[in-house]
Design a protein around this motif. Sequence first.
Motif, PDB file in Angstrom:
ATOM      1  N   TRP A 177       0.821  -1.208   0.000  1.00 47.98           N
ATOM      2  CA  TRP A 177       0.000   0.000   0.000  1.00 47.98           C
ATOM      3  C   TRP A 177       0.857   1.261   0.000  1.00 47.98           C
ATOM      4  N   ARG A 178       2.025   1.191   0.625  1.00 51.86           N
ATOM      5  CA  ARG A 178       2.928   2.348   0.571  1.00 51.86           C
ATOM      6  C   ARG A 178       3.442   2.570  -0.847  1.00 51.86           C
ATOM      7  N   LEU A 179       3.629   1.493  -1.598  1.00 48.98           N
ATOM      8  CA  LEU A 179       4.053   1.626  -2.990  1.00 48.98           C
ATOM      9  C   LEU A 179       2.927   2.220  -3.836  1.00 48.98           C
ATOM     10  N   ALA A 180       1.676   1.866  -3.530  1.00 53.04           N
ATOM     11  CA  ALA A 180       0.536   2.492  -4.211  1.00 53.04           C
ATOM     12  C   ALA A 180       0.530   3.986  -3.935  1.00 53.04           C
ATOM     13  N   ARG A 181       0.774   4.375  -2.701  1.00 50.49           N
ATOM     14  CA  ARG A 181       0.824   5.798  -2.343  1.00 50.49           C
ATOM     15  C   ARG A 181       1.995   6.496  -3.024  1.00 50.49           C
ATOM     16  N   ALA A 182       3.149   5.845  -3.042  1.00 51.01           N
ATOM     17  CA  ALA A 182       4.325   6.432  -3.688  1.00 51.01           C
ATOM     18  C   ALA A 182       4.097   6.630  -5.184  1.00 51.01           C
ATOM     19  N   SER A 183       3.406   5.672  -5.811  1.00 51.48           N
ATOM     20  CA  SER A 183       3.076   5.798  -7.237  1.00 51.48           C
ATOM     21  C   SER A 183       2.176   7.009  -7.468  1.00 51.48           C
ATOM     22  N   HIS A 184       1.182   7.156  -6.609  1.00 54.97           N
ATOM     23  CA  HIS A 184       0.257   8.284  -6.677  1.00 54.97           C
ATOM     24  C   HIS A 184       1.005   9.609  -6.513  1.00 54.97           C
ATOM     25  N   ASP A 185       1.868   9.693  -5.516  1.00 52.75           N
ATOM     26  CA  ASP A 185       2.589  10.930  -5.244  1.00 52.75           C
ATOM     27  C   ASP A 185       3.537  11.291  -6.382  1.00 52.75           C
ATOM     28  N   LEU A 186       4.228  10.298  -6.927  1.00 52.01           N
ATOM     29  CA  LEU A 186       5.159  10.557  -8.025  1.00 52.01           C
ATOM     30  C   LEU A 186       4.396  10.952  -9.287  1.00 52.01           C
ATOM     31  N   ALA A 187       3.238  10.348  -9.499  1.00 47.01           N
ATOM     32  CA  ALA A 187       2.416  10.697 -10.667  1.00 47.01           C
ATOM     33  C   ALA A 187       1.978  12.154 -10.619  1.00 47.01           C
ATOM     34  N   ASP A 188       1.822  12.689  -9.415  1.00 47.17           N
ATOM     35  CA  ASP A 188       1.391  14.082  -9.266  1.00 47.17           C
ATOM     36  C   ASP A 188       2.435  15.043  -9.813  1.00 47.17           C
ATOM     37  N   TYR A 189       3.687  14.617  -9.836  1.00 48.03           N
ATOM     38  CA  TYR A 189       4.765  15.456 -10.364  1.00 48.03           C
ATOM     39  C   TYR A 189       4.991  15.224 -11.866  1.00 48.03           C
ATOM     40  N   ALA A 190       4.531  14.108 -12.373  1.00 44.10           N
ATOM     41  CA  ALA A 190       4.857  13.713 -13.748  1.00 44.10           C
ATOM     42  C   ALA A 190       4.272  14.678 -14.771  1.00 44.10           C
ATOM     43  N   THR A 191       5.100  15.095 -15.710  1.00 45.98           N
ATOM     44  CA  THR A 191       4.648  15.934 -16.821  1.00 45.98           C
ATOM     45  C   THR A 191       4.471  15.107 -18.094  1.00 45.98           C
ATOM     46  N   ASP A 192       5.167  13.974 -18.166  1.00 44.36           N
ATOM     47  CA  ASP A 192       5.006  13.065 -19.298  1.00 44.36           C
ATOM     48  C   ASP A 192       3.720  12.261 -19.106  1.00 44.36           C
ATOM     49  N   LYS A 193       2.805  12.346 -20.058  1.00 40.15           N
ATOM     50  CA  LYS A 193       1.493  11.721 -19.913  1.00 40.15           C
ATOM     51  C   LYS A 193       1.567  10.205 -19.776  1.00 40.15           C
ATOM     52  N   GLU A 194       2.469   9.587 -20.535  1.00 40.28           N
ATOM     53  CA  GLU A 194       2.575   8.132 -20.484  1.00 40.28           C
ATOM     54  C   GLU A 194       3.143   7.658 -19.145  1.00 40.28           C
ATOM     55  N   LYS A 195       4.132   8.380 -18.636  1.00 38.69           N
ATOM     56  CA  LYS A 195       4.695   8.011 -17.334  1.00 38.69           C
ATOM     57  C   LYS A 195       3.642   8.194 -16.243  1.00 38.69           C
ATOM     58  N   LYS A 196       2.898   9.301 -16.312  1.00 40.41           N
ATOM     59  CA  LYS A 196       1.853   9.561 -15.312  1.00 40.41           C
ATOM     60  C   LYS A 196       0.816   8.434 -15.312  1.00 40.41           C
ATOM     61  N   LYS A 197       0.388   8.049 -16.513  1.00 40.90           N
ATOM     62  CA  LYS A 197      -0.615   6.982 -16.629  1.00 40.90           C
ATOM     63  C   LYS A 197      -0.076   5.661 -16.105  1.00 40.90           C
ATOM     64  N   ALA A 198       1.184   5.362 -16.435  1.00 39.77           N
ATOM     65  CA  ALA A 198       1.794   4.115 -15.962  1.00 39.77           C
ATOM     66  C   ALA A 198       1.853   4.071 -14.444  1.00 39.77           C
ATOM     67  N   LEU A 199       2.196   5.181 -13.836  1.00 38.72           N
ATOM     68  CA  LEU A 199       2.270   5.238 -12.376  1.00 38.72           C
ATOM     69  C   LEU A 199       0.899   5.066 -11.739  1.00 38.72           C
ATOM     70  N   ILE A 200      -0.109   5.677 -12.331  1.00 36.87           N
ATOM     71  CA  ILE A 200      -1.462   5.590 -11.779  1.00 36.87           C
ATOM     72  C   ILE A 200      -2.007   4.167 -11.881  1.00 36.87           C
ATOM     73  N   TYR A 201      -1.858   3.539 -13.048  1.00 32.72           N
ATOM     74  CA  TYR A 201      -2.324   2.162 -13.194  1.00 32.72           C
ATOM     75  C   TYR A 201      -1.482   1.205 -12.340  1.00 32.72           C
ATOM     76  N   GLY A 202      -0.189   1.488 -12.243  1.00 30.21           N
ATOM     77  CA  GLY A 202       0.654   0.669 -11.385  1.00 30.21           C
ATOM     78  C   GLY A 202       0.239   0.794  -9.930  1.00 30.21           C
ATOM     79  N   GLY A 203      -0.092   2.006  -9.510  1.00 31.94           N
ATOM     80  CA  GLY A 203      -0.557   2.221  -8.144  1.00 31.94           C
ATOM     81  C   GLY A 203      -1.792   1.403  -7.833  1.00 31.94           C
ATOM     82  N   TYR A 204      -2.703   1.311  -8.803  1.00 27.83           N
ATOM     83  CA  TYR A 204      -3.900   0.486  -8.620  1.00 27.83           C
ATOM     84  C   TYR A 204      -3.525  -0.979  -8.391  1.00 27.83           C
ATOM     85  N   GLU A 205      -2.587  -1.482  -9.174  1.00 22.04           N
ATOM     86  CA  GLU A 205      -2.184  -2.883  -9.034  1.00 22.04           C
ATOM     87  C   GLU A 205      -1.580  -3.150  -7.657  1.00 22.04           C
ATOM     88  N   TYR A 206      -0.773  -2.209  -7.167  1.00 16.64           N
ATOM     89  CA  TYR A 206      -0.165  -2.397  -5.845  1.00 16.64           C
ATOM     90  C   TYR A 206      -1.223  -2.312  -4.747  1.00 16.64           C
TER      91      TYR A 206
END
Length: 322
Positions: free
Chosen positions: A134-163
Amino acid sequence: TKATMVSRAAIQGNGAALRSALMGGGGRRVAPRLTAPVRGVHTGTKHAASGSSYAFVRRAATQVARITPVAFGFGAATAVGTSGWVLASESEGSVLRKADSLYAAATCEADKQALYDLLLDAHERIPQSAEIAWRLARASHDLADYATDKEKKKALIYGGYEYAKKSIELDDKNFACHKWMAITISEIGDYEGVKVKISNAFTIRDHFVRAVELNPADATSHHLLGVWCFTFAEMGWVARNLAATLFASPPSSTYDEALSHFEKAEEVDPGFFKANAVYVGKCYLAKGDKAKAKEWFQKALLMAVNNPHDQRMHDEAKKLHG
């Protein structure tokens, strides 16, 4: 795209290309895009590759050896298979202490990236830890908030869901697992469309309710339940009609109900979150109490800005305060 580069390098067994694809400009590893379809929630689209292909890329990614930063107190350099951030002998408790320390001290994107890398490697080494997941899900969410690259942001968000989903599978009695499950389901709705987001509304609410039941002392869970209520209290005519086609009794709420959750959050932990103060103000504004609303917007403006989300809330409070 970087995700394509990672996939191609992994499939071809090209170690040099894989290492290059996984590293950002500053030598930071970038998470590969999640290509497996989201399971367990309503989705409107399917992704190109299978879950097994994604798992293969992730396993390949973790073989990139790195030097353990001594600054974080991880000890001497290591070249263990999971990229070097976590020593092979390090316990779950030690990882969690370091992760929580990093989280508390994080003030910028680089800090969030370091936390994400630590937890990603720990999750590979200790996959049965719900606390790490769950901490990795949170970390993915937090890092996605900084992401300017759309594909990286999406990958982090979907990855956060999986975690988050993994964390629930491991421990469904952990309030944080439910909280982050709800958050990540909501976030993937931004990509799947309004229909999917509404379809998942009750699932999201139920996870927030369960989080509050399991830990009534967590102010953030009360806040998020309030956001859910506020969202459906102000839902427009088109969305209401769409909801009516999906449910016999579509999701609904009131500003009073939302306000009760926001005020409970303040009772549990006064002044804990700029967004909560903004939402209290928005509730009073919706109820026609402009003086009370202005008071809360002023409180929000006096609170520190620590991340991009805080900045968005600050800007909204400033605009509504007038």
